[in-house]
Design a protein around this motif. Sequence first.
Motif, PDB file in Angstrom:
ATOM      1  N   GLN A 313       0.332  -1.276   0.080  1.00  0.00           N
ATOM      2  CA  GLN A 313      -0.078  -0.061   0.378  1.00  0.00           C
ATOM      3  C   GLN A 313       0.821   1.617   0.297  1.00  0.00           C
ATOM      4  O   GLN A 313       1.981   1.331   0.681  1.00  0.00           O
ATOM      5  N   PRO A 314       1.021   2.270  -0.953  1.00  0.00           N
ATOM      6  CA  PRO A 314       1.822   3.144  -0.573  1.00  0.00           C
ATOM      7  C   PRO A 314       1.041   4.546   0.614  1.00  0.00           C
ATOM      8  O   PRO A 314       0.819   4.143   1.139  1.00  0.00           O
ATOM      9  N   ARG A 315       2.468   4.547   0.555  1.00  0.00           N
ATOM     10  CA  ARG A 315       2.585   5.558   2.270  1.00  0.00           C
ATOM     11  C   ARG A 315       1.843   6.553   2.000  1.00  0.00           C
ATOM     12  O   ARG A 315       3.258   7.605   2.909  1.00  0.00           O
ATOM     13  N   GLN A 316       0.811   6.621   1.891  1.00  0.00           N
ATOM     14  CA  GLN A 316       0.262   7.808   2.317  1.00  0.00           C
ATOM     15  C   GLN A 316      -0.904   8.271   3.006  1.00  0.00           C
ATOM     16  O   GLN A 316      -2.181   7.758   3.710  1.00  0.00           O
ATOM     17  N   GLY A 317      -0.433   8.834   4.114  1.00  0.00           N
ATOM     18  CA  GLY A 317      -0.715   9.355   5.339  1.00  0.00           C
ATOM     19  C   GLY A 317      -2.404   9.867   5.144  1.00  0.00           C
ATOM     20  O   GLY A 317      -2.599  11.441   4.104  1.00  0.00           O
ATOM     21  N   ARG A 318      -3.042   9.804   5.870  1.00  0.00           N
ATOM     22  CA  ARG A 318      -4.309  10.577   5.593  1.00  0.00           C
ATOM     23  C   ARG A 318      -5.480  10.795   6.801  1.00  0.00           C
ATOM     24  O   ARG A 318      -5.531   9.494   7.408  1.00  0.00           O
ATOM     25  N   LEU A 319      -5.748  11.538   7.638  1.00  0.00           N
ATOM     26  CA  LEU A 319      -6.936  11.833   8.517  1.00  0.00           C
ATOM     27  C   LEU A 319      -7.896  12.438   7.974  1.00  0.00           C
ATOM     28  O   LEU A 319      -8.116  13.881   7.674  1.00  0.00           O
ATOM     29  N   VAL A 320      -8.945  12.419   9.335  1.00  0.00           N
ATOM     30  CA  VAL A 320     -10.539  13.064   8.945  1.00  0.00           C
ATOM     31  C   VAL A 320     -10.655  13.518  10.259  1.00  0.00           C
ATOM     32  O   VAL A 320     -10.156  12.879  11.311  1.00  0.00           O
ATOM     33  N   ILE A 321     -11.196  14.904  10.329  1.00  0.00           N
ATOM     34  CA  ILE A 321     -10.763  15.760  10.952  1.00  0.00           C
ATOM     35  C   ILE A 321     -12.797  16.415  11.000  1.00  0.00           C
ATOM     36  O   ILE A 321     -13.308  16.352   9.919  1.00  0.00           O
TER      37      ILE A 321
END
Length: 338
Positions: A313-321
């Motif tokens: 999996q791509p090391r792409q961080g994502r945060l939901v706020i």
Amino acid sequence: MSIEKTPVTIVTGFLGAGKTTLIRHLLQNPGGRRLAVLVNEFGDVGVDGDLIRACADADCPEANIVELTNGCICCTVADEFIPSIERLMALEPRPDHIVIETSGLALPKPLLKAFDWPDLRSRITIDGVVAVADAEAVAKGLFAPDPAHPGDASEVDHETPLSEVFEDQIACADIVLLSKADLAGEAGLAEARRVIGAEAPRALPMIALTEGVIDPRVVLGLNAAAEDGLDARPSHHDGEEEHDHDDFDTIVLDMPEIADPQVLAERVAALAGEQRILRVKGHVAVTDRPFRLLVQAVGPRVRHQFDRLWGEQPRQGRLVIIAEKGDLDAEAVRAALL
């Protein structure tokens, strides 16, 4: 010959109350049942579904876990919810029990009404509605009317979006689980019981738990047949043809790799105080670490841990706020967390 109905348990509760933690525990301790799970999230990043899929095993393989994101299942009954339930019912072998995790902003009663569709009602019964309530947050008054809008003490009808969602979830419940009991303490649990008891339209059993640990027999097998008693489960939105979530805003933030998880946790906590953020959750890549960092926050209370390898999996961080309408300044969020 009557067809044996498949029982469905609906797990409701506000953002960050511990619904996913409870369901993970049930999957790991199914009590001999073959389970299936339908997960709904507010926002298009499926953090909860990802956590639940990590518990897939012989009793609940990945095929038995369906995720709906970027919407509320009670608002997409015909297009998404019913086809998803049909898909789970068509599995071979058929699940013994279906567990639905609603979005933390979902009103449970419209979902109960969805089971009145003839194709479902003949084959499914709502075994029970389980409301997970964050005992510490309830005791601290998070769901009370907003003190920023003071008025005469007699204005008992004043409600906030937070209190309306909370009260609707309690009003629909057959049992309330007081989560985070270790954080609330005995005094907090007593206050949470008092608050919930005052809001509930009828006497409800309340059980304290920590980290979602509970005997599955307590929440699976209630035999409530909730579809037959909707009138006893009042809602602030009874009589409305439809509802929306315009009282809440959400943004998804793409995160670069970070060097220090603790620094990010401190920024998230500070942001919650500055902007009254309700919920932050997602994954972030940490420099020189092959594991994903899971970040979850309820208000200023932040937890982070490495959950699994990024792998291919791509090391792409994502945060939901998520915050109440008007409390979310997207540019300030980006400035604070990036």
